[in-house]
Design a protein around this motif. Structure first.
Motif, PDB file in Angstrom:
ATOM      1  N   CYS A 181       0.833  -1.206   0.000  1.00 18.79           N
ATOM      2  CA  CYS A 181       0.000   0.000   0.000  1.00 18.79           C
ATOM      3  C   CYS A 181       0.871   1.260   0.000  1.00 18.79           C
ATOM      4  N   SER A 182       2.118   1.132  -0.452  1.00 19.11           N
ATOM      5  CA  SER A 182       3.042   2.276  -0.458  1.00 19.11           C
ATOM      6  C   SER A 182       3.861   2.317  -1.740  1.00 19.11           C
ATOM      7  N   PHE A 222      -1.458   4.353   0.459  1.00 17.82           N
ATOM      8  CA  PHE A 222      -2.391   4.673   1.543  1.00 17.82           C
ATOM      9  C   PHE A 222      -1.854   5.923   2.228  1.00 17.82           C
ATOM     10  N   SER A 223      -2.741   6.691   2.842  1.00 18.21           N
ATOM     11  CA  SER A 223      -2.332   7.892   3.560  1.00 18.21           C
ATOM     12  C   SER A 223      -3.391   8.190   4.609  1.00 18.21           C
ATOM     13  N   HIS A 254      -4.609   0.723   6.785  1.00 10.20           N
ATOM     14  CA  HIS A 254      -3.172   0.554   6.943  1.00 10.20           C
ATOM     15  C   HIS A 254      -2.967  -0.345   8.153  1.00 10.20           C
ATOM     16  N   PRO A 255      -2.088  -1.340   8.070  1.00 16.87           N
ATOM     17  CA  PRO A 255      -1.907  -2.246   9.205  1.00 16.87           C
ATOM     18  C   PRO A 255      -1.345  -1.522  10.429  1.00 16.87           C
ATOM     19  N   PRO A 256      -1.625  -2.081  11.616  1.00 16.18           N
ATOM     20  CA  PRO A 256      -0.929  -1.607  12.814  1.00 16.18           C
ATOM     21  C   PRO A 256       0.570  -1.907  12.678  1.00 16.18           C
ATOM     22  N   MET A 286      -4.362  -4.898  -4.270  1.00 15.98           N
ATOM     23  CA  MET A 286      -3.369  -3.834  -4.462  1.00 15.98           C
ATOM     24  C   MET A 286      -2.717  -3.963  -5.849  1.00 15.98           C
ATOM     25  N   PRO A 287      -1.992  -2.937  -6.278  1.00 20.27           N
ATOM     26  CA  PRO A 287      -1.320  -3.020  -7.586  1.00 20.27           C
ATOM     27  C   PRO A 287      -0.322  -4.184  -7.655  1.00 20.27           C
ATOM     28  N   ILE A 288       0.201  -4.583  -6.499  1.00 24.69           N
ATOM     29  CA  ILE A 288       1.125  -5.711  -6.459  1.00 24.69           C
ATOM     30  C   ILE A 288       0.750  -6.618  -5.292  1.00 24.69           C
ATOM     31  N   SER A 289       1.160  -7.879  -5.364  1.00 29.26           N
ATOM     32  CA  SER A 289       0.982  -8.784  -4.227  1.00 29.26           C
ATOM     33  C   SER A 289       2.272  -8.749  -3.395  1.00 29.26           C
TER      34      SER A 289
END
Lengths: 448, 482
Positions: A105-106, B60-61, B407-409, B462-465
């Motif tokens: 996600c980055s 993510f943001s 977003h994960p912890p 997501m765009p990538i795994s």
């Protein structure tokens, strides 16, 4: 009553949450803090709206003198900033994101940093770059410490023509370490090569130089690099990225580690920061690099992606054995640097560098024609040069400041005995008219 | 997505430079010039804008996703702060250092001075330097101050160690090591704080400083903190406060009141300035009176007429830690944040940050192992040990959350908790957002039991795994080759 839009709960929601937790009040949650230790005072002002806050900030900014014409540099430079930079780096997906530890996600930040590292490598002519350091001065100190690790030696030679702030920061970083710093006093605004040969031996870890140096002089360290390498030491060069549009790159000179301040690449002056420090090096030294590094790889299906790599160098894994203590860097400023370099582009950076030099050469000739002004002639210069005045530079600069001109950086504060010397910077933003006006006022100041 | 260099077309450019109004200078000697222009991208303005806009959409943001990232305080970043920082864009930092220059910079210098005063009040310190550029930079600065303090008392050779708990941030031991100290690590006791008895054993007169995060990285306030600082002081060791978790205690307790001598704060955590995808941060350092002589230079002071200026150079100072006065633009934002929220607002920040963390802790407790089950401050640390029984790791839960838009912890930190999942919701999140997150966490726990493979396969949206990190480390491809 809840009057803060940054703490959104209603009283009803708060009661509901408290009952889930099983306490009667928010205050009960602070029970683990012993009563005797609780704060007795808290004297901050009352809060206000964003509108009042902004007005207050406008008033504070208004307390600075506005609209000075800058002929000062000394590490920070007044350059043009293309509009796209604020708009793109101002996208919240960039500036409100965290460090890209979760790569899926980055990818935006990670790919941008990979592109940034590429730009820095190409600019400096070296193989590997990290994802930014704090600023040019701390990058210099980090490079010195990297050289200490690579060579296992504990003595460093520093050219006295290196920016005084970088030299001061280096000393602070080494404050409590068993490292000897040998500083070579400048000779006519250049590295004293005879003195260097005298102090260079097989105990030296690195030589730290700057190009163009603090006096504005351009040097070629190619032959010097061979001499340093023969002693088993590394060459660390601090460079001004805009100048690399035309000047010989550290890589071409045989430099091992290049550093510098990225402020000039699309970051506003902003009273000193934030900017970013860059560092690049030969590939052999990558495991000794400080800070985060982005690497290319593939995902499960073979698709290209980017990830923070070689993290085993870093503090969150290695703790006291890490190559550096750096965690937060200046990622957003580095992104601005990348957008700047991609906007001006390959030929544009060369053109920009030439424009800087053209303006500075015009100014140098114009100012040198003033009675009572001579120019340091040791070497060609880029967009900064050193003048010797017939009067103390401090008084001249203070006088011109009242006329709206920041005339240059007097050398006396940094080099004893140089009280009549002044370093003048002329970027592409200075017009011929401004230079001519400056010349007139300087002439008047020296004739009085 | 293609790299910008792959979109490059020779001769294209993204911005036109102003025409020159001066003659072309004589050429430089060839030996000083590069043989070929640096291989930067060559793209039009629109190509550039599309490229970076599309890149940003792969992130993510905080503005797009909930970010319950423990230890990082990913609170909302108020927009007015960005507008305020722009006001200061034109001011050159060298101006203040010119003769007569401080008069031209009263606004900037006064802001730095006032910010220092406010941070001193919040932390219970006597003076603050704003020079450090990030939290870890503040730590290094703080430990150098400690070292200067001991040196001035003739104890430089004697003071060899810095003590840290094993739950500390990695930056603590790394910063102390850079400042020349050896590290003594004290284990955490079953009650969730540094083991007091082991700490007592570790303390000798050779210890220079004790670095503590309080509340600690388990989100727990150490009830023995005063005793710890008394013990440290009895050995002439100074107490260092890592301010990463200051968001929990504003107006409730001041580090200076409980015996800390040096404090750093993270403006990008507690004071609402954005994280920028990794920086810039800002790490001002506060000290007690005895350490003021050692503070970095230039130091800003106020004279009797209310004018701001630099004090005279002091030989006792540790020197300069950065180019100028710190990450000034970040400090403008933090200053605006503090005056906007004010006294009551900042207290409310800490109260609701603590309320939110305890709420999530209580709601998730039935589903995840909570190794230290007690009232937490602004964050709580679970373990995925129950899920591990089904072969599911903390990282699998992280990737499942990404698929659901969270977003994960923070995972795997602190290192003392196996399969750690560290959750810090911050005060700016609504109950509805937290409830939705809690439901997804519960779903992840259920999926771990019923279909662990689904968690191993995440993320799918997501765009990538998941990426091959070993390949990245082995090949070290950190720069685009062409």
């Amino acid at each position: 009553m809840n009057d803060s839009h940054y703490c959104p709960h209603t009283p009803e929601e708060i009661s509901e949450m408290l009952s889930v937790i099983g306490v009667a009040s928010v205050e009960e949650l602070f029970a683990p803090i012993p009563a005797a230790l609780r704060a007795k005072t808290f004297n901050l002002p009352p809060g206000q709206s964003e509108f009042e806050t902004f007005a207050r900030m406008q008033a504070i900014a208004g307390d600075n003198v506005q609209g000075l014409t800058n002929f000062i540099g000394g590490g920070f430079y007044d350059h043009l900033i293309p509009s796209v930079i604020d708009h793109l780096s101002g996208r919240a997906e960039f500036y409100t994101a965290y460090t890209p530890y979760q790569p899926e996600c980055s990818q935006g930040t990670l790919q941008a940093l990979f592109e940034y590292q590429t730009a820095i490598c190409r600019l400096t002519g070296l193989d590997v770059s990290n994802a930014s350091l704090y600023d040019g001065a701390t990058a210099c100190a980090e490079a010195a410490m990297m050289a200490l690790r690579v060579t296992g030696r504990n003595r460093i030679i520093v050219d006295g023509c290196l920016n005084p702030f970088s030299r001061q920061v280096l000393k602070t970083y080494l404050y409590n370490l068993d490292v000897e710093v040998i500083e070579i006093a400048p000779l006519d605004g250049m590295l004293n090569r005879a003195e260097l040969s005298r102090v260079l031996d097989s105990s030296i870890a690195a030589l730290l130089v700057q190009n163009p140096n603090f006096f504005g002089c351009i040097d070629d360290f190619t032959a010097l690099a061979d001499q340093i390498h023969a002693a088993g030491a590394l060459v660390v060069a601090s460079v001004y990225p805009i100048s690399l549009g035309i000047l010989k790159s550290p890589g071409e000179m045989g430099v091992d580690i290049a550093v510098g301040d990225g402020q000039s690449l699309g970051n506003p002056l902003c009273f000193g920061g934030p900017s970013f420090g860059f560092i690049s090096a030969r590939k052999a030294y990558i495991r000794n690099m400080p800070g985060r590094i982005v690497g290319e790889t593939v995902d499960k299906s073979g698709k290209r992606g980017y990830v923070l790599t070689l993290q085993a160098r870093e503090q969150h894994i290695k703790r006291q054995k890490a190559t550096s203590n750096i965690c937060s860097n200046q990622g957003l400023c580095a992104l601005r640097g990348l957008i700047f370099l991609s906007s001006v582009g390959k030929q544009g950076l060369a053109d920009l560098a030439c424009l800087n030099r053209d303006k500075a050469e015009y100014a140098k000739a114009r100012l040198a024609a003033i009675p009572g002004v001579t120019v340091l002639q040791s070497a060609p210069t880029f967009n900064e040069f050193t003048l010797f005045l017939s009067k103390p530079a401090d008084a001249v600069v203070a006088g011109l400041l009242k006329e709206g001109i920041a005339a240059g950086v007097p050398l006396g504060s940094y080099y004893a005995g140089s009280e009549q010397a002044l370093i003048v910077t002329v970027t592409e933003k200075r017009s011929k008219k401004e230079i001519d006006h400056f010349a007139k006022l300087l002439e008047a100041a020296l004739c009085n | 997505m293609q790299l910008i260099y792959e979109k490059s077309v020779p001769g294209r450019r993204g911005v036109k430079l102003p025409a020159s109004d001066v003659p072309v200078a004589a050429a430089l000697p060839a030996a000083l010039l590069r043989t070929e222009a640096a291989g930067l991208a060559e793209v039009s303005e629109l190509d550039l804008v599309r490229h970076f806009t599309n890149l940003s959409r792969r992130n993510f943001s905080v503005d797009t996703n909930f970010y319950p990232l423990g230890s990082c305080t990913m609170k909302y970043n108020a927009k007015v702060l960005e507008n305020a920082a722009v006001l200061f864009a034109p001011f050159h930092p060298m101006t203040a250092l010119l003769p007569g220059g401080v008069e031209a910079c009263q606004g900037s210098l006064g802001m730095l001075y006032d910010l220092g005063q406010m941070l001193a009040d919040i932390t219970g310190m006597d003076e603050v330097t704003t020079q450090p550029l990030a939290g870890a930079h503040g730590e290094m600065t703080g430990i150098l101050l400690v070292s200067a303090y001991h040196a001035a008392r003739g104890n430089k050779a004697k003071k060899k160690y810095v003590v840290v708990p094993d739950s500390s941030h990695g930056t603590n031991p790394a910063s102390a090591a850079i400042a020349g100290y050896e590290i003594i690590t004290v284990p955490t006791a079953p009650y969730g704080d540094m083991d007091l008895e082991l700490f007592k054993k570790a303390m000798t007169d050779e210890v220079a400083a004790v670095m503590i995060t309080c509340p600690n990285t388990l989100g727990l306030f150490n009830p023995h903190i005063k005793e710890i600082s008394d013990i440290a002081h009895s050995h002439d060791a100074l107490m260092y406060y890592d301010g990463a978790n200051l968001n929990a205690i504003m107006g409730k307790v001041k580090p200076g009141d409980v015996g800390f001598d040096v404090v750093h704060v993270n403006l990008h955590k507690t004071f609402g300035t954005p994280h920028g995808g990794g920086g810039p941060g800002s790490g001002p350092v506060g000290v007690k009176k005895a350490l003021i002589p050692f503070l970095p230079q230039p130091r800003i002071v106020m004279d009797d007429d209310g004018q701001f200026l630099f004090d005279a150079p002091r030989t006792a100072s540790i020197g300069r830690t950065a180019n100028f006065y710190g990450n000034f633009g970040v400090m403008v934002k933090a200053y605006a944040y503090i005056i906007m929220l004010g006294r009551v607002g900042l207290i409310r920040v800490s109260e609701q940050a603590v309320l939110n963390a305890n709420y999530i802790k209580e709601r998730l407790k039935p589903y995840y192992d909570l190794p230290y089950d007690m009232t937490c401050m602004h964050e709580c640390v679970f373990s995925a040990s129950k899920q591990l029984a089904h072969g599911v790791h903390a990282i699998d839960i992280s990737k499942f959350l990404i698929d659901r838009g969270y977003h994960p912890p923070t995972v795997y930190f602190p290192m003392i908790v196996k399969e750690a999942i560290m959750i810090e919701p911050t005060e700016t999140e609504s109950k509805a957002t937290m409830d939705a997150f809690i439901e997804v966490m519960i779903e992840a726990a259920r999926t771990a039991e019923t279909n662990p493979q689904a968690l191993h396969d995440a993320p799918l949206t997501m765009p990538i795994s998941r990426l091959d990190e070993t390949k990245a480390a082995r090949e070290q491809n950190v720069c685009c080759q062409w």
